[in-house]
Design a protein around this motif. Structure first.
Motif, PDB file in Angstrom:
ATOM      1  N   ALA A 120       0.832  -1.194   0.000  1.00  0.00           N
ATOM      2  CA  ALA A 120       0.000   0.000   0.000  1.00  0.00           C
ATOM      3  C   ALA A 120       0.870   1.248   0.000  1.00  0.00           C
ATOM      4  N   ALA A 121       0.450   2.242  -0.754  1.00  0.00           N
ATOM      5  CA  ALA A 121       1.108   3.555  -0.728  1.00  0.00           C
ATOM      6  C   ALA A 121       0.311   4.437   0.219  1.00  0.00           C
ATOM      7  N   ILE A 122       1.013   5.133   1.099  1.00  0.00           N
ATOM      8  CA  ILE A 122       0.364   6.042   2.052  1.00  0.00           C
ATOM      9  C   ILE A 122       0.971   7.423   1.841  1.00  0.00           C
ATOM     10  N   PHE A 123       0.096   8.435   1.738  1.00  0.00           N
ATOM     11  CA  PHE A 123       0.584   9.799   1.549  1.00  0.00           C
ATOM     12  C   PHE A 123      -0.353  10.792   2.226  1.00  0.00           C
ATOM     13  N   THR A 124       0.154  11.998   2.423  1.00  0.00           N
ATOM     14  CA  THR A 124      -0.665  13.077   2.962  1.00  0.00           C
ATOM     15  C   THR A 124      -0.821  14.154   1.898  1.00  0.00           C
ATOM     16  N   GLY A 125      -1.868  14.939   2.025  1.00  0.00           N
ATOM     17  CA  GLY A 125      -2.098  16.035   1.093  1.00  0.00           C
ATOM     18  C   GLY A 125      -3.037  17.061   1.698  1.00  0.00           C
ATOM     19  N   VAL A 126      -2.938  18.284   1.201  1.00  0.00           N
ATOM     20  CA  VAL A 126      -3.779  19.380   1.679  1.00  0.00           C
ATOM     21  C   VAL A 126      -4.953  19.546   0.710  1.00  0.00           C
ATOM     22  N   ILE A 127      -6.152  19.591   1.246  1.00  0.00           N
ATOM     23  CA  ILE A 127      -7.366  19.720   0.429  1.00  0.00           C
ATOM     24  C   ILE A 127      -7.410  21.122  -0.178  1.00  0.00           C
ATOM     25  N   GLN A 128      -7.600  21.206  -1.498  1.00  0.00           N
ATOM     26  CA  GLN A 128      -7.639  22.477  -2.215  1.00  0.00           C
ATOM     27  C   GLN A 128      -9.043  23.040  -2.354  1.00  0.00           C
ATOM     28  N   GLU A 129     -10.044  22.176  -2.333  1.00  0.00           N
ATOM     29  CA  GLU A 129     -11.448  22.578  -2.430  1.00  0.00           C
ATOM     30  C   GLU A 129     -12.238  21.683  -1.489  1.00  0.00           C
ATOM     31  N   ASP A 130     -13.313  22.199  -0.914  1.00  0.00           N
ATOM     32  CA  ASP A 130     -14.156  21.370  -0.059  1.00  0.00           C
ATOM     33  C   ASP A 130     -14.551  20.100  -0.813  1.00  0.00           C
ATOM     34  N   ALA A 131     -14.714  18.999  -0.073  1.00  0.00           N
ATOM     35  CA  ALA A 131     -15.118  17.732  -0.673  1.00  0.00           C
ATOM     36  C   ALA A 131     -16.425  17.907  -1.437  1.00  0.00           C
ATOM     37  N   ILE A 132     -16.510  17.276  -2.589  1.00  0.00           N
ATOM     38  CA  ILE A 132     -17.692  17.388  -3.442  1.00  0.00           C
ATOM     39  C   ILE A 132     -18.368  16.026  -3.511  1.00  0.00           C
ATOM     40  N   ALA A 133     -19.625  15.951  -3.062  1.00  0.00           N
ATOM     41  CA  ALA A 133     -20.370  14.696  -3.091  1.00  0.00           C
ATOM     42  C   ALA A 133     -20.666  14.318  -4.530  1.00  0.00           C
ATOM     43  N   GLY A 134     -20.468  13.035  -4.853  1.00  0.00           N
ATOM     44  CA  GLY A 134     -20.743  12.534  -6.196  1.00  0.00           C
ATOM     45  C   GLY A 134     -22.179  12.079  -6.329  1.00  0.00           C
ATOM     46  N   SER A 135     -22.547  11.627  -7.515  1.00  0.00           N
ATOM     47  CA  SER A 135     -23.915  11.190  -7.766  1.00  0.00           C
ATOM     48  C   SER A 135     -24.174   9.797  -7.199  1.00  0.00           C
ATOM     49  N   ASP A 136     -23.116   9.036  -6.983  1.00  0.00           N
ATOM     50  CA  ASP A 136     -23.279   7.706  -6.396  1.00  0.00           C
ATOM     51  C   ASP A 136     -22.709   7.729  -4.981  1.00  0.00           C
ATOM     52  N   ASP A 137     -22.164   6.646  -4.501  1.00  0.00           N
ATOM     53  CA  ASP A 137     -21.621   6.577  -3.139  1.00  0.00           C
ATOM     54  C   ASP A 137     -20.170   7.025  -3.086  1.00  0.00           C
ATOM     55  N   THR A 138     -19.863   8.127  -3.745  1.00  0.00           N
ATOM     56  CA  THR A 138     -18.494   8.643  -3.765  1.00  0.00           C
ATOM     57  C   THR A 138     -18.484  10.139  -3.465  1.00  0.00           C
ATOM     58  N   PHE A 139     -17.286  10.626  -3.151  1.00  0.00           N
ATOM     59  CA  PHE A 139     -17.065  12.060  -3.094  1.00  0.00           C
ATOM     60  C   PHE A 139     -15.683  12.328  -3.667  1.00  0.00           C
ATOM     61  N   SER A 140     -15.465  13.563  -4.120  1.00  0.00           N
ATOM     62  CA  SER A 140     -14.204  13.922  -4.753  1.00  0.00           C
ATOM     63  C   SER A 140     -13.400  14.847  -3.852  1.00  0.00           C
ATOM     64  N   LEU A 141     -12.090  14.606  -3.844  1.00  0.00           N
ATOM     65  CA  LEU A 141     -11.150  15.452  -3.115  1.00  0.00           C
ATOM     66  C   LEU A 141     -10.031  15.861  -4.056  1.00  0.00           C
ATOM     67  N   PHE A 142      -9.692  17.148  -4.059  1.00  0.00           N
ATOM     68  CA  PHE A 142      -8.562  17.643  -4.839  1.00  0.00           C
ATOM     69  C   PHE A 142      -7.459  17.983  -3.845  1.00  0.00           C
ATOM     70  N   LEU A 143      -6.346  17.245  -3.917  1.00  0.00           N
ATOM     71  CA  LEU A 143      -5.244  17.422  -2.975  1.00  0.00           C
ATOM     72  C   LEU A 143      -4.026  18.029  -3.654  1.00  0.00           C
ATOM     73  N   LYS A 144      -3.353  18.895  -2.952  1.00  0.00           N
ATOM     74  CA  LYS A 144      -2.060  19.465  -3.368  1.00  0.00           C
ATOM     75  C   LYS A 144      -1.095  19.254  -2.217  1.00  0.00           C
ATOM     76  N   GLU A 145       0.137  19.708  -2.381  1.00  0.00           N
ATOM     77  CA  GLU A 145       1.172  19.555  -1.359  1.00  0.00           C
ATOM     78  C   GLU A 145       1.226  18.116  -0.874  1.00  0.00           C
ATOM     79  N   VAL A 146       1.289  17.202  -1.825  1.00  0.00           N
ATOM     80  CA  VAL A 146       1.278  15.774  -1.540  1.00  0.00           C
ATOM     81  C   VAL A 146       2.668  15.332  -1.100  1.00  0.00           C
TER      82      VAL A 146
END
Length: 152
Positions: A55-81
């Motif tokens: 497994a790869a493990i990393f940290t990142g800073v969220i650039q935009e609030d989480a966006i709920a998807g149309s199904d059982d998902t949400f999107s996160l945009f991370l920078k400073e990974v």
């Protein structure tokens, strides 16, 4: 003119189909069993792959609030990974431009409202993830094992 192109295209497609069917029949005629050998080979490949994947493990800073998807998902945009654990050097791919994660809801145990701009998260990927070649790259939910909010 257009009719000739359609006829040529259909002829080419038919030749490919017949060639593919002919090759499958020849391997069976030569005494190759096909399905049982293929399933044995597939299972041995999948077993060896799952044993060697880490497994790869990393940290990142969220650039935009989480966006709920149309199904059982949400999107996160991370920078400073930054990589925490990354034997396969997967995290290098998104250190410059960040990464967009399409996370399954069950991979995050907190409230979606906690995932706001500026918060830091730790992400655990399952082995080498499926990833788009876009900028920034995107990773689908089935490659994401866990997302955790990191307390500052």
């Amino acid at each position: 003119m257009m009719t000739k192109q359609v006829i040529i295209g259909l002829s080419f497609a038919a030749m490919l189909l017949l060639t593919a069917c002919g090759n499958q029949g020849n391997s069976a005629a030569n005494g190759e069993t096909g399905t049982s050998e293929t399933s044995e080979q597939t299972s041995s490949v999948s077993n060896s792959t799952s044993e060697t994947e880490t497994a790869a493990i990393f940290t990142g800073v969220i650039q935009e609030d989480a966006i709920a998807g149309s199904d059982d998902t949400f999107s996160l945009f991370l920078k400073e990974v930054a990589a925490v654990e990354d034997d396969d050097q997967v995290v290098q791919s998104f250190q410059n431009d960040g990464v967009i994660l399409h996370v399954l809801v069950e991979a995050y145990s907190g409230d979606l409202e906690e995932l706001t701009e500026g918060a830091t998260v730790q992400v655990t990927l399952q082995g080498i993830p499926i990833m788009t070649m876009s900028i920034p790259p995107q990773i689908p939910g089935n490659s994401i094992q866990k997302v955790e909010l990191v307390e500052d």
